[in-house]
Write an enzyme that holds these catalytic residues in place. Structure first.
Site, PDB file in Angstrom:
ATOM      1  N   GLU A  49      -0.389  -5.289  19.727  1.00  0.00           N
ATOM      2  CA  GLU A  49      -0.678  -6.720  19.836  1.00  0.00           C
ATOM      3  C   GLU A  49      -1.268  -7.231  18.524  1.00  0.00           C
ATOM      4  O   GLU A  49      -2.109  -6.561  17.912  1.00  0.00           O
ATOM      5  CB  GLU A  49      -1.663  -6.953  20.991  1.00  0.00           C
ATOM      6  CG  GLU A  49      -2.115  -8.384  21.152  1.00  0.00           C
ATOM      7  CD  GLU A  49      -3.207  -8.520  22.203  1.00  0.00           C
ATOM      8  OE1 GLU A  49      -3.570  -9.659  22.519  1.00  0.00           O
ATOM      9  OE2 GLU A  49      -3.707  -7.481  22.692  1.00  0.00           O
ATOM     10  N   HIS A  57      -3.851  -4.682  17.155  1.00  0.00           N
ATOM     11  CA  HIS A  57      -4.601  -3.920  18.150  1.00  0.00           C
ATOM     12  C   HIS A  57      -3.618  -3.059  18.934  1.00  0.00           C
ATOM     13  O   HIS A  57      -2.447  -3.406  19.067  1.00  0.00           O
ATOM     14  CB  HIS A  57      -5.323  -4.844  19.140  1.00  0.00           C
ATOM     15  CG  HIS A  57      -6.521  -5.530  18.571  1.00  0.00           C
ATOM     16  ND1 HIS A  57      -6.517  -6.201  17.368  1.00  0.00           N
ATOM     17  CD2 HIS A  57      -7.783  -5.651  19.069  1.00  0.00           C
ATOM     18  CE1 HIS A  57      -7.712  -6.723  17.139  1.00  0.00           C
ATOM     19  NE2 HIS A  57      -8.495  -6.408  18.153  1.00  0.00           N
ATOM     20  N   HIS A  59      -3.275  -1.314  22.815  1.00  0.00           N
ATOM     21  CA  HIS A  59      -3.767  -1.105  24.179  1.00  0.00           C
ATOM     22  C   HIS A  59      -2.975   0.054  24.771  1.00  0.00           C
ATOM     23  O   HIS A  59      -1.744   0.094  24.664  1.00  0.00           O
ATOM     24  CB  HIS A  59      -3.568  -2.353  25.036  1.00  0.00           C
ATOM     25  CG  HIS A  59      -4.335  -3.548  24.570  1.00  0.00           C
ATOM     26  ND1 HIS A  59      -5.713  -3.588  24.557  1.00  0.00           N
ATOM     27  CD2 HIS A  59      -3.911  -4.752  24.103  1.00  0.00           C
ATOM     28  CE1 HIS A  59      -6.107  -4.768  24.106  1.00  0.00           C
ATOM     29  NE2 HIS A  59      -5.041  -5.488  23.813  1.00  0.00           N
ATOM     30  N   TYR A 103      -1.217  -6.437  32.203  1.00  0.00           N
ATOM     31  CA  TYR A 103      -1.937  -7.046  31.079  1.00  0.00           C
ATOM     32  C   TYR A 103      -1.332  -6.627  29.744  1.00  0.00           C
ATOM     33  O   TYR A 103      -1.093  -7.462  28.866  1.00  0.00           O
ATOM     34  CB  TYR A 103      -3.412  -6.646  31.134  1.00  0.00           C
ATOM     35  CG  TYR A 103      -4.203  -7.078  29.925  1.00  0.00           C
ATOM     36  CD1 TYR A 103      -4.586  -8.405  29.758  1.00  0.00           C
ATOM     37  CD2 TYR A 103      -4.558  -6.153  28.938  1.00  0.00           C
ATOM     38  CE1 TYR A 103      -5.302  -8.810  28.640  1.00  0.00           C
ATOM     39  CE2 TYR A 103      -5.269  -6.545  27.815  1.00  0.00           C
ATOM     40  CZ  TYR A 103      -5.643  -7.876  27.677  1.00  0.00           C
ATOM     41  OH  TYR A 103      -6.350  -8.273  26.557  1.00  0.00           O
ATOM     42  N   GLY A 221      59.011  -5.141  51.351  1.00  0.00           N
ATOM     43  CA  GLY A 221      59.955  -4.580  50.398  1.00  0.00           C
ATOM     44  C   GLY A 221      59.549  -3.181  50.001  1.00  0.00           C
ATOM     45  O   GLY A 221      58.440  -2.718  50.300  1.00  0.00           O
ATOM     46  N   ARG A 224      57.207  -0.261  44.350  1.00  0.00           N
ATOM     47  CA  ARG A 224      57.543  -0.456  42.936  1.00  0.00           C
ATOM     48  C   ARG A 224      58.537  -1.603  42.705  1.00  0.00           C
ATOM     49  O   ARG A 224      59.379  -1.541  41.816  1.00  0.00           O
ATOM     50  CB  ARG A 224      58.067   0.842  42.307  1.00  0.00           C
ATOM     51  CG  ARG A 224      57.038   1.958  42.313  1.00  0.00           C
ATOM     52  CD  ARG A 224      57.568   3.216  41.659  1.00  0.00           C
ATOM     53  NE  ARG A 224      56.555   4.263  41.675  1.00  0.00           N
ATOM     54  CZ  ARG A 224      55.625   4.438  40.726  1.00  0.00           C
ATOM     55  NH1 ARG A 224      55.580   3.613  39.687  1.00  0.00           N
ATOM     56  NH2 ARG A 224      54.751   5.419  40.821  1.00  0.00           N
ATOM     57  N   THR A 225      58.387  -2.620  43.515  1.00  0.00           N
ATOM     58  CA  THR A 225      59.207  -3.819  43.299  1.00  0.00           C
ATOM     59  C   THR A 225      58.386  -4.960  42.705  1.00  0.00           C
ATOM     60  O   THR A 225      58.901  -6.063  42.534  1.00  0.00           O
ATOM     61  CB  THR A 225      59.851  -4.280  44.619  1.00  0.00           C
ATOM     62  OG1 THR A 225      58.840  -4.381  45.624  1.00  0.00           O
ATOM     63  CG2 THR A 225      60.933  -3.314  45.069  1.00  0.00           C
ATOM     64  N   LYS A 227      55.581  -6.324  44.024  1.00  0.00           N
ATOM     65  CA  LYS A 227      54.965  -7.221  45.016  1.00  0.00           C
ATOM     66  C   LYS A 227      53.491  -7.466  44.717  1.00  0.00           C
ATOM     67  O   LYS A 227      53.014  -8.610  44.700  1.00  0.00           O
ATOM     68  CB  LYS A 227      55.105  -6.634  46.433  1.00  0.00           C
ATOM     69  CG  LYS A 227      56.523  -6.408  46.903  1.00  0.00           C
ATOM     70  CD  LYS A 227      56.572  -6.000  48.371  1.00  0.00           C
ATOM     71  CE  LYS A 227      55.781  -4.740  48.665  1.00  0.00           C
ATOM     72  NZ  LYS A 227      56.320  -3.541  47.973  1.00  0.00           N
TER      73      LYS A 227
END
Length: 359
Positions: A49, A57, A59, A103, A221, A224-225, A227
């Site tokens: 601080e 200081h 703490h 604190y 369907g 692997r189309t 969709k």
């Protein structure tokens, strides 16, 4: 009982203040951790601080495993590594380690070692009230930080009411589902039937433009189309695959539409609510409170042919005749026989996006 005038402090928590101390936090921590004590150190927090006159200081909060009886007032003295200087602290036993921790946190220039120890005094936090503890939790930056605050300042509530606290903090710090980014440009789907394009133009839009009762769609369907990738490329949506998860982590009431992918219609919960774009309905969860669904948005159902997947075959079952009559008034059914994209178009788009991401 110590003789009059003899220095003696016996405590589990020590609060040290070093005035006019220009040591770094790291150097101070190294010296403190190397001090030999009969009881183990469990937690150290150091704050650097600067006072108004510019003097530094330090703490320091130290928590020991058991009470440490310090009879040497020079025991915690620190030395400068670069010059002949000693730094002598003011030494106090900390009645409330939480008060001291709060604190020395105030300036933010802190360093921690070990795990903070919660005790009864920490829970009371001096004049700390339950409201203050929960206010601090709400103001924390995340759920995990809020839980840490409550664990420290209200440990009784943390243990006895953890389930409710955990659930409530999920709502306080709710993180919306990450928006889906399609791996392909919408223009790459160049084989989409007109029937699908027309359905999108009539039903997929924001709340202001959307029909009061939009129509859903069932797309059947082969695999692997395209969709799923097509359905997910149309705008903000909820994606539910395999099973339904309507929790806030997955489901958004602000989505434009739902995508229900590869869910056996025999076990689809809320069939009518989804297909009928119903509004303001609830879903009961097994271990939690009912979830309120805003609704009013269409759903794209994606499925493959077959008795455990096809919605058409499911609705053709004799026992589902009434449901079929209802479904045909609330959804359209489309069967696709070829991919929704040309192979070269998808590959070109994919390569372009990879190049853009690498650039």
């Amino acid at each position: 009982m110590p003789r009059s005038g003899r220095f003696s402090i016996k405590a589990k928590n020590y609060f040290l203040t070093y005035p006019k101390c220009d040591l770094t936090k790291e150097n101070a921590l190294s010296q403190i951790t190397n001090l030999q004590t009969p009881t183990n150190k469990l937690f150290i927090k150091i704050c650097r601080e600067l006072h108004e006159n510019g003097e530094p200081h330090l703490h320091i909060l130290i928590q020991f495993e058991g009470k440490y009886n310090c009879t040497n007032q020079r025991f915690f003295d620190l030395v400068s590594p670069t010059r002949s200087a000693h730094f002598h602290p003011n030494i106090q036993g900390a009645k409330s380690s939480s008060d001291v921790k709060s604190y020395i946190d105030k300036d933010g220039d802190v360093l921690e070692w070990g795990t903070f120890q919660i005790d009864g005094r920490s829970a009371r936090g001096g004049q700390q009230t339950a409201n203050d503890a929960y206010a601090k939790a709400i103001n924390a930056g995340s759920k995990s930080q809020a839980l840490d605050v409550i664990k420290e300042l209200a440990p009784r509530d943390y243990v006895l009411h953890f389930h409710n606290i955990n659930s409530n903090l999920d709502k306080v710090f709710q993180v919306p589902p990450a928006p889906y980014v399609s791996p392909f440009l919408s223009s790459s789907f160049d084989q989409v039937p007109d029937e699908l394009e027309h359905w999108v133009s009539e039903n997929v839009m924001d709340a202001a433009a959307r029909p009061w009762r939009p129509v859903s769609i069932v797309i059947e369907g082969d695999s692997r189309t395209g969709k799923t990738t097509w359905a997910r490329s149309l705008g903000p949506h909820n994606y539910l695959c395999g099973h339904l998860d309507l929790s806030q982590k997955v489901y958004s009431n602000n989505a434009w539409y739902n995508v229900i992918d590869d869910v056996d219609p025999h076990y689809l919960k809320h069939f009518k609510e989804f297909m009928g774009a119903q509004r303001d309905w609830q879903s009961n969860t097994k271990y939690g409170k009912p979830i309120q669904i805003k609704g009013g948005i269409p759903t794209i159902f994606l499925c493959n042919p077959g008795p455990q997947s096809s919605f058409k075959e499911y609705l053709d079952e004799e026992k589902n005749q009434a449901l079929k009559n209802w479904a045909t008034k609330n959804a359209i059914f489309v069967t696709i026989h070829q991919p929704l994209f040309a192979d070269t178009n998808q590959n070109t788009t994919s390569h372009r996006q990879e190049e853009a991401s690498e650039a």
